[in-house]
Design a protein around this motif. Structure first.
Motif, short mmCIF file in Angstrom:
data_model
loop_
_atom_site.label_atom_id
_atom_site.label_comp_id
_atom_site.label_asym_id
_atom_site.label_seq_id
_atom_site.Cartn_x
_atom_site.Cartn_y
_atom_site.Cartn_z
N VAL A 9 0.87 -1.17 0.00
CA VAL A 9 0.00 0.00 0.00
C VAL A 9 0.90 1.22 0.00
O VAL A 9 1.51 1.56 1.01
CB VAL A 9 -0.94 0.01 1.23
N ASN A 10 0.99 1.88 -1.14
CA ASN A 10 1.88 3.03 -1.29
C ASN A 10 1.34 4.21 -0.50
O ASN A 10 0.21 4.66 -0.71
CB ASN A 10 2.00 3.37 -2.78
N LEU A 11 2.16 4.71 0.41
CA LEU A 11 1.76 5.82 1.28
C LEU A 11 1.41 7.07 0.47
O LEU A 11 0.44 7.76 0.78
CB LEU A 11 2.86 6.12 2.30
N GLU A 12 2.17 7.34 -0.56
CA GLU A 12 1.91 8.55 -1.36
C GLU A 12 0.62 8.43 -2.17
O GLU A 12 -0.11 9.41 -2.34
CB GLU A 12 3.10 8.89 -2.25
N GLU A 13 0.32 7.23 -2.66
CA GLU A 13 -0.96 7.01 -3.34
C GLU A 13 -2.12 7.21 -2.37
O GLU A 13 -3.14 7.79 -2.72
CB GLU A 13 -1.04 5.59 -3.92
N LEU A 14 -1.94 6.70 -1.18
CA LEU A 14 -2.95 6.83 -0.14
C LEU A 14 -3.15 8.30 0.22
O LEU A 14 -4.28 8.78 0.33
CB LEU A 14 -2.51 6.03 1.08
N ARG A 15 -2.06 9.03 0.35
CA ARG A 15 -2.12 10.47 0.65
C ARG A 15 -2.88 11.21 -0.46
O ARG A 15 -3.74 12.04 -0.20
CB ARG A 15 -0.71 11.04 0.78
N ALA A 16 -2.59 10.86 -1.71
CA ALA A 16 -3.25 11.51 -2.85
C ALA A 16 -4.74 11.21 -2.87
O ALA A 16 -5.56 12.10 -3.12
CB ALA A 16 -2.59 11.06 -4.15
N LEU A 17 -5.10 9.97 -2.58
CA LEU A 17 -6.51 9.60 -2.55
C LEU A 17 -7.26 10.39 -1.48
O LEU A 17 -8.34 10.92 -1.73
CB LEU A 17 -6.64 8.09 -2.29
N ILE A 18 -6.66 10.48 -0.30
CA ILE A 18 -7.32 11.20 0.80
C ILE A 18 -7.38 12.69 0.50
O ILE A 18 -8.42 13.33 0.71
CB ILE A 18 -6.60 10.91 2.13
N ALA A 19 -6.30 13.26 -0.01
CA ALA A 19 -6.30 14.69 -0.36
C ALA A 19 -7.36 14.99 -1.40
O ALA A 19 -8.08 15.99 -1.29
CB ALA A 19 -4.92 15.10 -0.86
#
Length: 86
Positions: A9-19
């Protein structure tokens, strides 16, 4: 398993999804930012974020777990653990 196993689970992808879901600039969604207190996320918005996480990662987030999703770091740990089980 060690924390480095959360690489699925890529942290930056997760950050982008939440943002994107919160309609916030990426830099505001820091690892430690408290969704409720720092980013003004209410329970309905938290539910919407959970739905997007479920869709993207093909996991199930229980209602009581949604309340525990307070920071990106915690969300990452929960999603990674659920992805690992699938």
């Amino acid at each position: 398993m060690p924390d480095n196993q959360t690489a699925d689970v890529n942290l930056e992808e997760l950050r982008a999804l939440i943002a994107e879901e919160l309609e916030l600039p990426l830099e505001e969604v820091t690892d430690q930012a408290d969704l409720k207190n720092d980013l003004d996320v209410d329970s309905l918005t938290a539910m919407e974020v959970a739905v997007q996480l479920e869709k993207k990662y093909r996991i199930k987030i229980d209602e009581e777990e949604i309340a525990s999703l307070t920071t990106l770091e915690i969300i990452h740990q929960l999603v990674a653990a659920k992805v690992e089980k699938t």
